[in-house]
Design a protein around this motif. Structure first.
Motif, PDB file in Angstrom:
ATOM      1  N   ARG C 218      19.865  48.907  47.139  1.00 52.95           N
ATOM      2  CA  ARG C 218      19.000  49.242  48.308  1.00 52.95           C
ATOM      3  C   ARG C 218      17.897  50.095  48.463  1.00 52.95           C
ATOM      4  NH1 ARG C 218      23.960  50.403  52.491  1.00 52.95           N
ATOM      5  NH2 ARG C 218      25.719  48.736  51.446  1.00 52.95           N
ATOM      6  N   SER C 219      17.647  49.793  46.928  1.00 51.23           N
ATOM      7  CA  SER C 219      16.371  50.532  46.981  1.00 51.23           C
ATOM      8  C   SER C 219      14.782  50.400  46.103  1.00 51.23           C
ATOM      9  CB  SER C 219      16.616  52.288  46.263  1.00 51.23           C
ATOM     10  OG  SER C 219      15.446  52.237  44.852  1.00 51.23           O
ATOM     11  N   SER C 220      14.109  50.068  46.645  1.00 48.55           N
ATOM     12  CA  SER C 220      12.907  49.368  45.827  1.00 48.55           C
ATOM     13  C   SER C 220      12.682  49.751  44.118  1.00 48.55           C
ATOM     14  CB  SER C 220      11.681  49.169  46.951  1.00 48.55           C
ATOM     15  OG  SER C 220      12.043  48.377  47.957  1.00 48.55           O
ATOM     16  N   PRO C 221      12.525  51.077  44.210  1.00 45.53           N
ATOM     17  CA  PRO C 221      12.066  51.974  43.729  1.00 45.53           C
ATOM     18  C   PRO C 221      13.192  51.273  41.684  1.00 45.53           C
ATOM     19  CG  PRO C 221      11.302  52.958  44.583  1.00 45.53           C
ATOM     20  CD  PRO C 221      12.062  52.170  45.248  1.00 45.53           C
ATOM     21  N   ALA C 222      14.368  51.319  42.525  1.00 46.33           N
ATOM     22  CA  ALA C 222      15.624  50.460  41.719  1.00 46.33           C
ATOM     23  C   ALA C 222      15.223  49.766  40.906  1.00 46.33           C
ATOM     24  CB  ALA C 222      16.411  51.407  41.978  1.00 46.33           C
ATOM     25  N   GLY C 223      14.961  48.868  41.842  1.00 46.88           N
ATOM     26  CA  GLY C 223      15.082  47.445  42.082  1.00 46.88           C
ATOM     27  C   GLY C 223      13.777  46.794  41.228  1.00 46.88           C
ATOM     28  N   ILE C 224      12.860  47.517  41.458  1.00 46.40           N
ATOM     29  CA  ILE C 224      11.754  47.401  40.685  1.00 46.40           C
ATOM     30  C   ILE C 224      11.749  47.923  38.737  1.00 46.40           C
ATOM     31  CG2 ILE C 224       9.375  48.140  40.010  1.00 46.40           C
ATOM     32  CD1 ILE C 224       8.857  47.786  43.625  1.00 46.40           C
ATOM     33  N   VAL C 225      12.119  49.101  39.002  1.00 44.43           N
ATOM     34  CA  VAL C 225      12.983  50.130  37.513  1.00 44.43           C
ATOM     35  C   VAL C 225      13.229  49.344  36.570  1.00 44.43           C
ATOM     36  CG1 VAL C 225      11.840  52.038  36.028  1.00 44.43           C
ATOM     37  CG2 VAL C 225      10.562  52.500  38.514  1.00 44.43           C
ATOM     38  N   GLY C 226      14.328  49.312  37.441  1.00 47.85           N
ATOM     39  CA  GLY C 226      15.451  48.701  37.183  1.00 47.85           C
ATOM     40  C   GLY C 226      15.300  47.803  35.713  1.00 47.85           C
ATOM     41  N   PRO C 227      15.292  46.642  36.111  1.00 44.76           N
ATOM     42  CA  PRO C 227      14.754  45.048  34.808  1.00 44.76           C
ATOM     43  C   PRO C 227      13.975  45.772  33.812  1.00 44.76           C
ATOM     44  CG  PRO C 227      14.609  44.997  37.154  1.00 44.76           C
ATOM     45  CD  PRO C 227      14.646  45.757  37.092  1.00 44.76           C
ATOM     46  N   ILE C 228      13.325  46.769  34.700  1.00 42.22           N
ATOM     47  CA  ILE C 228      11.908  47.192  33.354  1.00 42.22           C
ATOM     48  C   ILE C 228      12.922  47.890  32.321  1.00 42.22           C
ATOM     49  CG2 ILE C 228      10.021  47.873  32.559  1.00 42.22           C
ATOM     50  CD1 ILE C 228       8.479  47.628  35.740  1.00 42.22           C
ATOM     51  N   ILE C 229      13.297  49.135  33.217  1.00 36.34           N
ATOM     52  CA  ILE C 229      14.137  49.552  31.606  1.00 36.34           C
ATOM     53  C   ILE C 229      15.211  49.082  31.449  1.00 36.34           C
ATOM     54  CG2 ILE C 229      15.908  52.052  31.615  1.00 36.34           C
ATOM     55  CD1 ILE C 229      14.510  53.552  33.449  1.00 36.34           C
ATOM     56  N   LEU C 230      15.772  47.632  31.972  1.00 36.71           N
ATOM     57  CA  LEU C 230      16.957  47.003  31.370  1.00 36.71           C
ATOM     58  C   LEU C 230      16.487  46.131  30.254  1.00 36.71           C
ATOM     59  CD1 LEU C 230      19.164  46.509  33.985  1.00 36.71           C
ATOM     60  CD2 LEU C 230      19.576  47.555  32.143  1.00 36.71           C
ATOM     61  N   GLY C 231      14.422  46.074  30.547  1.00 32.62           N
ATOM     62  CA  GLY C 231      14.487  45.131  29.454  1.00 32.62           C
ATOM     63  C   GLY C 231      13.913  45.745  28.328  1.00 32.62           C
ATOM     64  N   LEU C 232      13.517  46.932  28.186  1.00 28.38           N
ATOM     65  CA  LEU C 232      12.751  48.358  27.418  1.00 28.38           C
ATOM     66  C   LEU C 232      14.634  48.193  26.498  1.00 28.38           C
ATOM     67  CD1 LEU C 232      10.221  50.808  28.728  1.00 28.38           C
ATOM     68  CD2 LEU C 232       9.802  48.760  27.416  1.00 28.38           C
ATOM     69  N   LEU C 233      15.445  48.093  26.914  1.00 30.68           N
ATOM     70  CA  LEU C 233      16.245  49.006  26.008  1.00 30.68           C
ATOM     71  C   LEU C 233      16.470  47.685  25.071  1.00 30.68           C
ATOM     72  CD1 LEU C 233      18.617  50.871  28.585  1.00 30.68           C
ATOM     73  CD2 LEU C 233      17.535  51.951  26.590  1.00 30.68           C
ATOM     74  N   MET C 234      16.672  46.353  25.895  1.00 27.04           N
ATOM     75  CA  MET C 234      17.375  45.405  25.266  1.00 27.04           C
ATOM     76  C   MET C 234      15.899  45.099  23.854  1.00 27.04           C
ATOM     77  SD  MET C 234      17.751  42.315  27.967  1.00 27.04           S
ATOM     78  CE  MET C 234      19.074  42.743  29.550  1.00 27.04           C
ATOM     79  N   GLN C 235      15.151  45.381  24.406  1.00 28.69           N
ATOM     80  CA  GLN C 235      13.938  45.195  23.321  1.00 28.69           C
ATOM     81  C   GLN C 235      13.984  46.006  21.838  1.00 28.69           C
ATOM     82  OE1 GLN C 235      11.462  43.370  22.446  1.00 28.69           O
ATOM     83  NE2 GLN C 235      10.878  42.343  24.635  1.00 28.69           N
ATOM     84  N   LEU C 236      14.469  47.289  22.358  1.00 33.49           N
ATOM     85  CA  LEU C 236      14.914  48.519  21.268  1.00 33.49           C
ATOM     86  C   LEU C 236      16.090  48.432  20.731  1.00 33.49           C
ATOM     87  CD1 LEU C 236      13.821  51.677  20.955  1.00 33.49           C
ATOM     88  CD2 LEU C 236      15.649  52.167  22.061  1.00 33.49           C
ATOM     89  N   TYR C 237      16.997  47.222  21.460  1.00 30.90           N
ATOM     90  CA  TYR C 237      18.225  46.933  20.785  1.00 30.90           C
ATOM     91  C   TYR C 237      17.647  45.635  19.840  1.00 30.90           C
ATOM     92  CZ  TYR C 237      22.753  45.074  19.434  1.00 30.90           C
ATOM     93  OH  TYR C 237      23.714  44.585  18.679  1.00 30.90           O
TER      94      TYR C 237
END
Lengths: 326, 155, 301
Positions: C218-237
């Motif tokens: 229910r938070s816009s910042p989490a909804g926007i930043v969340g996928p970016i961070i998950l995407g970066l973690l996947m890139q890192l992996y």
């Protein structure tokens, strides 16, 4: 002539939030064409009840019918013909008032879009309709909320604390608006924590406290059961005034803990007593209403032990109160 | 309240489940890798041959075909215990081919192979020339075989 | 009231009876309501500065990128097609495609998808829209479709803008394939667009991820930043050469599927697998989001 299908009919409605029971076995019936008030202090469960009515939260037990339909049977169509707002109405702040109504009219469909100018006029917002809602005052937002509700051309209008946060002029305008709408045949269900408001607008009332119904009936009936108005009385000779009070059985005079006297009486009896004071040479320095009669009844209903109140059948309540008040 | 947000207990269970799945998959993962010696060699040969033909055309020796170049790479990883598979920047490929005059050539290429099946190869500049070369028109152009990219199917 | 026929209520009802009840107005039927709500959501998105700015950036940024790149001597050789950016205008869109997958794509889609549900929480407007005869399912699908529309629009605008910038500012020289052969301009243009199109499934997967986070937090910042961070973690992996079995299940892996199209003998295995993975993310995230939204008590606002 009676209307077969009530606008709202709740029976045995229960809603719990964790250990707290916000609404506890509430029964309520609003007939078509009436102005119905749900009255209670903050936290009494009024808003929770209205949220259930709009399907925003689910009841844990009991049934709720709006024009004979339940959520289970009709889904969101239960709300056809129903409009209103819960707590303060909310809009998209980055859009103008008119644009907000436009969007909502799009959701409503039908002829809602063609009513925008008319409803803006009704709530007296036509002049500011093209300003962004972000810049609206609280009262303007409240009025826009009424406008957004009227857009649906409802048969039942539900207003949650419509005067909340308004200045005295705003309150006056809002009450006048509700009365005007009700005069046009609209069924209105409103919640309030203000006895004056309910007394002024409503035909029937349900009084709630801590999730339970402690009274329901008509305003007239309630008024008849109300205790005598209570006044603060300052005189040149309080002792003499107290003694004179003993000669007037229709009035009750007692010492006020902060000095002066408390006078409880119906207006005609109070007049007779005041005149008697004058004849006895006691000057009246001040006389003002301390607690309005219905308000004192409201406090009595909502501040007594809830366990004592609940299990008494609703129809017996006024009698019980009469006993308590005299 | 009817759980509008996941409770800490549910989060914990979800995390435990995710951890178990990850551990299981990681255990299975040891068996297979996308980057293998046949894949690297199978890709580097044709890519180099094509680019070598391109380079020779730029230098004014047209008519060469990739088949005639017949590049034959032999690759291995220099890291001990890597069993010549997996992504890394330690892939070395010894490539033999035939040049435009029919003479056999041989050079060592260093490869950075990424896990997605793409690699960057650097050729021996003594044999393949410097980074920039002059084409027949005298323009300075990129030497296609000095450094080049390639990709292979990892499925 | 348990017994409605109390004297007082009956009296009120009788008094009110002479006033005729308001006419029953027809409302739109159920099947049209998702469409109605979709139009409402798209109108709302179009009115947001953020949406317009994102599309404007997608339209203009490739041109700026090419101009800046033109002034540089060093070539971005670490990304595929980086060494060919001055040699062929068709290399530009492919370079940007490879670069964008790292974090730009998750950002672009989550700007709207991560906010589309949470913004109703932020503005307290759930009750405003849910009291207008639309079910949560209808609103959910309307918002999801609107977010997918935005994602598709952003990808299309960016793809066309990159291709145009490359061809206009660098030229339409033949393009080197990933097998070292030369592709004629017409074929190169088609392959570039096809390569960009392969980014749509994983991008929609990220859209669904953003929607899920938007509903759950229910938070816009989490909804926007969340996928970016998950995407970066996947890139890192993937960068750290983690186990390939897991890498195949990551949502960033399908962003590389276009490599197969640019080979002299095209291969489609990664595209097929990547599409399955993307659809898996899509279904899973939307199912979680849908269930959470359906079950939620709307108490705020």
């Amino acid at each position: 002539m009676t209307v077969a299908v009530p606008a709202v009919e709740a029976s045995g409605l229960v809603k719990r939030f964790g250990a707290r029971t916000a609404v506890d076995r509430v029964d309520l019936r609003v007939d078509v064409g009436e102005v119905y008030g749900i009255l209670g202090p903050n936290g009494a469960g009024k808003t929770t009840f209205l949220r259930m009515l709009f399907g925003l939260i689910r009841p844990d037990a009991g049934t709720l019918r709006v024009f004979g339909r339940t959520w289970g049977e009709a889904g969101p169509r239960m709300l056809d013909g129903v409009a209103g707002f819960i707590e303060s109405p909310r809009f998209y702040p980055y859009l103008s008032g008119r644009r907000n109504l436009n969007l909502l009219a799009g959701l409503d469909g039908g002829g809602a879009g063609s009513r925008i100018d008319a409803v803006l006029d009704v709530v007296d917002l036509a002049g500011r309709a093209d300003d962004k809602v972000g810049g609206y005052s609280f009262g303007m937002r409240q009025r826009l909320g009424v406008a957004a509700s009227l857009l649906r051309d409802p048969r039942l209008l539900v207003l949650d604390e419509p005067a909340n946060g308004l200045d005295p002029a705003g309150i006056r305008d809002m009450r006048a608006l509700v009365r005007r709408l009700a005069a046009g045949g609209l069924t209105v269900l409103l919640s309030s924590h203000n006895m004056d408001e309910v007394e002024e607008i409503c035909d029937n009332v349900t009084i709630m406290r801590t999730g339970r119904v402690v009274y329901h009936g008509s305003i007239d009936q309630l008024r008849a059961q109300a205790p005598d108005p209570s006044h603060r009385l300052l005189t040149s000779d309080d002792a003499q005034a107290l003694r004179l009070g003993g000669d007037h059985p229709a009035v009750s005079v007692s010492a006020h803990p902060d000095g002066g006297l408390v006078l409880r009486a119906q207006p005609a009896d109070a007049d007779a007593y005041i005149l008697a004071l004058g004849q006895a040479g006691v000057a009246v320095r001040a006389l003002h209403l301390e607690v309005a009669p219905l308000e004192s009844l409201f406090f009595m209903l909502t501040e007594t032990d809830p366990a004592a109140g609940h299990d008494v059948p609703a129809q017996a309540q006024p009698d019980a109160l009469t006993g308590a008040a005299s | 309240m009817r759980m509008p947000r996941p409770s800490s207990g549910r989060l914990l269970r979800a995390a435990a489940a995710a951890g178990a799945v990850t551990a299981l998959t990681a255990a299975l993962a040891g068996c297979a890798t996308d980057v293998t010696r046949p894949r690297v060699e199978g890709s580097l040969g044709p890519v180099f041959a094509n680019l070598y033909v391109h380079q020779q055309t730029l230098l004014g020796h047209p008519g060469l075909t990739p088949a005639a170049v017949a590049a034959r790479p032999t690759c291995h990883r220099t890291t001990p215990g890597s069993h010549d598979k997996g992504a890394g920047s330690d892939w070395i490929c010894q490539v033999g081919w035939t040049d435009g005059t029919g003479r056999p050539q041989n050079g060592k290429f260093e490869l950075q192979v990424r896990s997605n099946g793409c690699y960057q190869a650097g050729g021996p500049s003594k044999i393949v020339g410097p980074i920039m070369i002059r084409d027949t028109a005298g323009t300075s152009v990129i030497n296609p075989v000095f450094e080049f990219d390639g990709c292979f199917d990892t499925t | 009231m348990t017994t409605p026929a109390t004297p007082a209520t009956t009296a009120t009802a009788t008094a009110a009876a002479p006033v005729p009840p308001a006419a029953v107005h027809p409302r739109p039927v159920g099947r049209g309501r998702v469409a109605t709500a979709y139009r409402w959501e798209v109108t709302k998105l179009a009115a947001q500065a953020r949406t317009r700015a994102t599309l404007a950036v997608c339209l203009l940024a490739p041109f700026v990128f090419v101009v800046l790149l033109d002034r540089q001597d060093r070539l971005p050789k670490d990304t595929l097609y980086g060494r060919w950016v001055h040699a062929s205008g068709f290399a530009t869109p492919l370079l940007i495609l490879g670069f964008a997958a790292q974090w730009v794509f998750p950002l672009l889609t989550s700007l709207v998808a991560g906010d589309i549900f949470a913004s109703e929480d932020q503005h307290g407007t759930w009750k405003t829209i849910l009291t207008r005869s639309h079910s949560r399912s209808q609103i959910f699908w309307a918002k999801t479709l609107a977010a997918a529309t935005f994602t598709t629009a952003v990808l299309t605008v960016l793809a066309l803008s990159c291709l145009t910038a490359g061809v206009l500012l660098v030229g339409h020289q033949p393009l080197e394939s990933l097998s070292g052969t030369l592709l004629p301009p017409g074929r190169a243009a088609g392959l570039v667009l096809a390569a960009w199109a392969t980014a749509l499934p994983p991008l929609l997967g990220f859209t669904a991820l953003g929607i899920m986070l938007s509903v759950l937090t229910r938070s816009s910042p989490a909804g926007i930043v969340g996928p970016i961070i998950l995407g970066l973690l996947m890139q890192l992996y993937a960068f750290l050469n983690g186990a390939d079995t897991i890498r195949h299940l990551l949502l960033v892996t399908p962003f590389d599927a276009w490599h197969g199209l640019l080979a002299a003998h095209p291969y489609y295995g990664p595209l097929r697998d990547g599409t399955f993975v993307s659809v898996g993310y899509l279904v899973l995230c939307l199912a979680v989001a849908y269930t959470a939204l359906r079950r939620r008590d709307i108490t705020g606002g």
